[in-house]
Motif scaffolding. Structure first.
Motif, PDB file in Angstrom:
ATOM      1  N   UNK A  73       0.807  -1.202  -0.081  1.00 28.29           N
ATOM      2  CA  UNK A  73       0.058  -0.057  -0.078  1.00 28.29           C
ATOM      3  C   UNK A  73       1.040   1.287   0.056  1.00 28.29           C
ATOM      4  N   UNK A  74       1.034   1.988  -1.117  1.00 26.41           N
ATOM      5  CA  UNK A  74       1.525   3.260  -1.098  1.00 26.41           C
ATOM      6  C   UNK A  74       0.916   4.437  -0.334  1.00 26.41           C
ATOM      7  N   UNK A  75       1.665   5.254   0.631  1.00 29.49           N
ATOM      8  CA  UNK A  75       1.041   6.322   1.240  1.00 29.49           C
ATOM      9  C   UNK A  75       1.849   7.580   1.151  1.00 29.49           C
ATOM     10  N   UNK A  76       0.967   8.616   0.635  1.00 28.80           N
ATOM     11  CA  UNK A  76       1.653   9.791   0.298  1.00 28.80           C
ATOM     12  C   UNK A  76       2.011  10.474   1.907  1.00 28.80           C
ATOM     13  N   UNK A  77       2.921  11.218   1.851  1.00 29.95           N
ATOM     14  CA  UNK A  77       3.189  11.764   3.190  1.00 29.95           C
ATOM     15  C   UNK A  77       2.208  12.733   3.497  1.00 29.95           C
ATOM     16  N   UNK A  78       1.291  13.544   3.027  1.00 32.77           N
ATOM     17  CA  UNK A  78       0.255  14.138   3.654  1.00 32.77           C
ATOM     18  C   UNK A  78      -0.940  13.430   4.164  1.00 32.77           C
ATOM     19  N   UNK A  79      -0.720  12.153   3.687  1.00 32.05           N
ATOM     20  CA  UNK A  79      -1.936  11.317   4.344  1.00 32.05           C
ATOM     21  C   UNK A  79      -1.623  10.802   5.492  1.00 32.05           C
ATOM     22  N   UNK A  80      -0.459  10.774   6.156  1.00 38.02           N
ATOM     23  CA  UNK A  80      -0.283  10.241   7.409  1.00 38.02           C
ATOM     24  C   UNK A  80      -0.602  11.538   8.696  1.00 38.02           C
ATOM     25  N   UNK A  81      -1.160  11.378   9.328  1.00 37.89           N
ATOM     26  CA  UNK A  81      -1.529  12.520  10.411  1.00 37.89           C
ATOM     27  C   UNK A  81      -2.193  11.593  11.783  1.00 37.89           C
ATOM     28  N   UNK A  82      -2.133  12.313  12.755  1.00 36.21           N
ATOM     29  CA  UNK A  82      -2.789  11.911  14.232  1.00 36.21           C
ATOM     30  C   UNK A  82      -4.119  11.645  13.810  1.00 36.21           C
ATOM     31  N   UNK A  83      -4.559  10.516  14.711  1.00 36.81           N
ATOM     32  CA  UNK A  83      -5.749  10.084  14.959  1.00 36.81           C
ATOM     33  C   UNK A  83      -6.621  11.243  15.337  1.00 36.81           C
ATOM     34  N   UNK A  84      -7.525  11.363  14.457  1.00 39.90           N
ATOM     35  CA  UNK A  84      -8.681  12.384  14.938  1.00 39.90           C
ATOM     36  C   UNK A  84      -8.288  13.632  14.427  1.00 39.90           C
ATOM     37  N   UNK A  85      -7.163  13.932  13.715  1.00 38.20           N
ATOM     38  CA  UNK A  85      -6.777  15.165  12.918  1.00 38.20           C
ATOM     39  C   UNK A  85      -6.556  14.858  11.581  1.00 38.20           C
ATOM     40  N   UNK A  86      -7.688  15.097  10.922  1.00 38.74           N
ATOM     41  CA  UNK A  86      -7.564  14.765   9.429  1.00 38.74           C
ATOM     42  C   UNK A  86      -7.853  13.538   9.029  1.00 38.74           C
ATOM     43  N   UNK A  87      -7.656  12.401   9.968  1.00 43.81           N
ATOM     44  CA  UNK A  87      -8.022  11.145   9.849  1.00 43.81           C
ATOM     45  C   UNK A  87      -9.303  10.497  10.493  1.00 43.81           C
ATOM     46  N   UNK A  88      -9.405   9.413  10.664  1.00 38.22           N
ATOM     47  CA  UNK A  88     -10.483   8.782  11.414  1.00 38.22           C
ATOM     48  C   UNK A  88     -10.099   8.143  12.802  1.00 38.22           C
ATOM     49  N   UNK A  89     -10.927   8.696  13.764  1.00 38.35           N
ATOM     50  CA  UNK A  89     -10.757   8.338  15.474  1.00 38.35           C
ATOM     51  C   UNK A  89     -10.505   6.722  15.475  1.00 38.35           C
ATOM     52  N   UNK A  90     -11.686   6.268  14.825  1.00 36.36           N
ATOM     53  CA  UNK A  90     -11.881   4.812  15.301  1.00 36.36           C
ATOM     54  C   UNK A  90     -12.314   4.789  16.463  1.00 36.36           C
ATOM     55  N   UNK A  91     -12.823   3.207  16.733  1.00 31.84           N
ATOM     56  CA  UNK A  91     -13.790   3.108  17.874  1.00 31.84           C
ATOM     57  C   UNK A  91     -12.566   2.614  18.884  1.00 31.84           C
ATOM     58  N   UNK A  92     -12.522   3.327  20.311  1.00 32.17           N
ATOM     59  CA  UNK A  92     -11.345   2.760  21.057  1.00 32.17           C
ATOM     60  C   UNK A  92     -11.434   1.426  21.468  1.00 32.17           C
ATOM     61  N   UNK A  93     -12.867   0.839  21.827  1.00 30.93           N
ATOM     62  CA  UNK A  93     -12.952  -0.440  22.253  1.00 30.93           C
ATOM     63  C   UNK A  93     -12.456  -1.435  21.136  1.00 30.93           C
ATOM     64  N   UNK A  94     -12.741  -0.983  19.935  1.00 33.53           N
ATOM     65  CA  UNK A  94     -12.494  -1.864  18.875  1.00 33.53           C
ATOM     66  C   UNK A  94     -10.959  -1.660  18.430  1.00 33.53           C
ATOM     67  N   UNK A  95     -10.447  -0.724  18.985  1.00 32.79           N
ATOM     68  CA  UNK A  95      -8.876  -0.823  18.748  1.00 32.79           C
ATOM     69  C   UNK A  95      -8.230  -1.657  19.841  1.00 32.79           C
ATOM     70  N   UNK A  96      -8.739  -1.493  20.940  1.00 31.96           N
ATOM     71  CA  UNK A  96      -8.151  -2.489  21.784  1.00 31.96           C
ATOM     72  C   UNK A  96      -8.389  -3.956  21.418  1.00 31.96           C
TER      73      UNK A  96
END
Length: 800
Positions: free
Chosen positions: A81-104
């Protein structure tokens, strides 16, 4: 020996502020081999019909060695999967938070994934955050938080570690390829993979070579690897002599510079001041001289390394091809990297090259590493300047002087506000004595860049600064136009007959010309023209670019006696028979000329000894076999079906090269105009003719009229014009002394632009339709046929 290797490993770990308890050093043949080792050994989990497996993510701003990992992962059914530099960001800042329970829940998944990125872009010098390492592991970055499993980081430190301190105690990447050559310039062919011991279990041994097995059976599938991670993966005998030298390399680096922190500050200071001057440099009409490709403003060494990437622009905003820039840089002893630098992703991003453009460029004949720098007026790559710990401000001055004197339309300007910024960067600024025009805008003089004088050595550069105000170039110029007294006027040939004034052949490729009054014509060109060439012991052709003293070797052909006589000052002449009856006694070999494989044979030990004595290096003389047919270049044969059977000797491109004496005289005047204030001798027309190494010299009526010729008749011979000859640094070698200068390539570039064309290639059409070759004679009438010659290729130089 083992103790010395262990000590070198310890010294490497010490350099990166880590211990053997934390990391292991695996020696490889280079950083590329380190990437390959990880790709082949990583514990990839294939993706099944129902169960997701491993993922390989990589930054698009990555070296080819990184992108190439996907070739292996694809075979293992692991998505890349190629990732462009600007696509990498903190969770919740321009990206998707995700569910914390699901994350665990996802963290409980132990599927291993790998992300690779460069700590410093080898294209632009951008430094990507080392904090990404820990954030990716903890799934604090998007899009890594969306994939269940464990993330591991492969950090490309090859470029970063060359000029910046890398503290792995703070930023513990799992796998780190490094290159010792990039750190202190020695040795080549040796790199290493630093492996975090906590992640070493992810590297699984498949192939085993000598020294890596604790025990194995030849007749059964039984193999036990050595316990040490390094011993497991160092197949065969390591380069222990080079490894032992590493300690001395690190010690010398510390002694000379005081450490990597000092190197970082020094190299960044050079890059920052050079960048700011380049960004402010303008042509006389206010347009920029360069187009810079960067993601930062060079304001901090924490975000920017000492790399400047750019393309040069003419006064109308058009791109000047990187191959032309590279040729002229060599006149100033400047080594540049050009192209896409094995980083296609960054090249596409900064130059605006689409995926379709890459494919179209390939169809047009462009491949990585060639000199096709412009296609349809758009660049295929750029120019890169990199500063190292041995670089000085004088080096930066030399580079800036080169840009101004070679490309800036006089009088060049610099932005006043940028000047004040630059002078604050360092105590010794490359910019001094800035004057202003009538409008109050700063004007950049040659001495502004040089600090009052040239920093070039006499062996390869000009002996005095080039006065920009003596170079009068009209902003409306284009290839094929003619410069007359500072203005450009389009010339058209009247069709009036001109005369063939000189005939030259070059029996030994890259040696002195043999001038004749009349000469037979063979199927490959002038009879015996470039039938021989000098090669080193590896069979590689030597030209004046590598060995200027070749111009001091004078071959003469005596047709009556049937011999080639080779002369040089201070030694007895060497005589070689032109006949090939005795060639069976010599060894046949395969050689390459301009990418073509040719059949040749060795002319014997006597010739090899004579040449080795004259040149002071071991070499041999070889001759093209008469029964070998070297085809015309495909780019020339296209559209000329009846001439596809034409044959070439050991020339680079075409059978013949023609130059116009009127063009030579005009260029000579231009050179001498720029040298009026110099005490050096003025360039002479005959001397300049020798440098261009043509077969035919004509007494043309107007300069550069030959650019518009499509066919030429000389006496009873008819020639097809196959294109213009693009010139290189070889024309800067004095054919009488072997000394280098910056002329005539410097002036030719100023007034001709493009691929620096001078002279036209010819193909003998007469031999295609006639089996009765005759002789060409000086004084023969020359009748050109006019037409639009822009469709012809501009091809590499014929000078050799």
């Amino acid at each position: 020996m083992m103790f010395c290797i262990l000590f070198s490993q310890y010294r490497i770990l010490q350099h990166f502020n880590i211990s053997p308890e934390e990391y292991t050093v695996i020696f490889t043949s280079g950083s590329t081999a380190a990437f390959k080792l990880v790709a082949e050994s990583f514990a990839w989990t294939p993706t099944g019909p129902e169960e997701p497996g491993s993922r390989f993510f990589y930054l698009t701003d990555s070296h080819t060695s990184v992108v190439g990992i996907r070739g292996l992962t694809t075979l293992m059914k692991v998505p890349a999967v190629p990732i462009k530099p600007h696509e990498i960001c903190k969770v919740g800042i321009g990206g998707e938070d995700g569910n914390l329970t699901a994350l665990e829940d996802q963290i409980q998944d132990k599927t291993p994934h790998l992300f690779c990125y460069a700590a410093q872009s080898n294209f632009s010098g951008t430094k990507y955050p080392l904090l990404w390492i820990e954030d990716i592991r903890k799934r604090k970055l998007y899009p890594f938080n969306k994939t269940a499993g464990e993330w591991f980081v492969l950090l490309d430190a090859a470029s970063y570690a060359s000029t910046s301190p890398l503290n792995l105690a703070l930023h513990q990447a799992d796998f780190i390829p490094i290159s010792f050559y990039k750190i202190f310039g020695f040795p080549t062919g040796l790199g290493a993979l630093l492996v975090c011991n906590k992640s070493a279990h992810l590297l699984r041994k498949v192939y085993f070579g000598g020294g890596t097995a604790a025990a194995y059976l030849a007749g059964q599938d039984f193999f036990i690897p050595r316990q040490s991670v390094a011993e497991r993966f160092e197949d065969g005998t390591v380069s222990f002599l080079d490894i032992i030298a590493l300690k001395h390399g690190f010690d010398a680096l510390e002694r000379l510079t005081g450490g990597m922190q000092n190197i970082m500050l020094h190299t960044f200071g050079l890059a920052q001041s050079t960048y700011r001057i380049l960004s402010a440099l303008q042509h006389s009409n206010g347009s920029p001289v360069v187009c810079l490709y960067t993601d930062t403003e060079f304001d901090s060494p924490d975000t920017q390394g000492p790399i400047i990437n750019f393309n040069v622009l003419d006064e109308n905003g058009g791109i000047i091809g990187y191959s032309q820039v590279d040729k002229l840089a060599s006149l100033y002893n400047i080594h540049l990297r050009t192209g896409c630098f094995c980083n296609t992703g960054a090249c596409q991003q900064h130059l605006g090259i689409s995926d379709e453009d890459i494919k179209k460029n390939l169809q047009a004949g462009h491949v990585c590493g060639d000199n096709i720098d412009l296609i349809d007026g758009r660049p295929t790559g750029s120019v890169r300047v990199s500063f190292g710990y041995m670089s000085t401000f004088e080096d930066a001055q030399t580079f800036l002087k080169f840009i101004v004197s070679s490309f800036a339309k006089s009088p060049a300007r610099i932005n006043r506000s940028v000047v004040s910024q630059v002078t604050a960067v360092a105590t010794e600024s490359p910019v001094q004595n800035v004057t202003s025009d009538s409008n109050g805008d700063p004007l950049l003089q040659q001495e502004d860049v040089l600090g009052g004088g040239s920093v070039l050595d006499n062996s390869s550069g000009p002996e005095k600064p080039f006065n920009l105000h003596q170079s009068q170039v009209d902003p409306e110029r284009n290839n094929g136009d003619v410069i007359t007294d500072g203005s450009l006027t389009k010339q058209s040939c009247t069709g009036k007959a001109v005369t063939l004034t000189n005939i030259y052949l070059y029996p030994i490729k890259s040696c002195t010309a043999f001038e004749v009054k009349q000469w037979p014509v063979g199927r490959q060109g002038l009879l015996y023209d470039r039938n021989w060439m000098v090669v080193n012991l590896n069979g590689v052709c030597l030209s004046q670019k590598q060995e200027p003293r070749l111009c001091l070797i004078c071959p003469v052909i005596d047709l009556e006696r049937g011999i080639l006589i080779i002369k040089a000052e201070g030694v007895d002449p060497l005589t070689i028979s032109l006949k090939e009856e005795s060639m069976e006694q010599y060894q046949f070999c395969q050689s390459k000329v301009c990418g073509d494989r040719v059949k040749t044979y060795d002319c014997g030990k006597k010739a090899a000894h004579w040449l080795s004595m004259v040149l002071g290096r071991q070499c041999q003389l070889i001759r093209q076999s008469s029964d070998f047919n070297r085809d015309l270049k495909k780019k020339f044969a296209k559209g000329h079906g009846e001439m596809q059977s034409a044959s070439l000797s050991l020339v680079n491109e075409a059978q013949y090269l023609l130059i116009n004496r009127a063009s030579i005289q005009h260029l000579c005047e231009q050179i001498n105009m720029s040298e009026k204030a110099s005490s050096t001798a003025l360039m002479k027309t005959e001397e300049l003719i020798q440098r261009f190494r043509a077969n035919f010299v004509t007494s043309g009526t107007r300069q550069y009229e030959e650019d518009e010729w499509t066919e030429v008749t000389i006496g009873s011979f008819s020639f097809q014009v196959m294109g213009q000859c693009s010139r290189c640094q070889m024309i800067c070698i004095d054919q009488e002394t072997g000394k280098r200068s910056n002329e005539p390539l410097h002036t030719l570039s100023l007034h001709r632009g493009g691929k620096i064309p001078f002279g036209i290639y010819l193909l003998n059409r007469s031999l295609v339709f006639s089996s009765n070759p005759t002789v060409l004679t000086v004084g023969s009438s020359v009748f050109p046929r006019l037409g639009n010659n822009t469709e012809h290729q501009t091809s590499p130089g014929h000078e050799e």
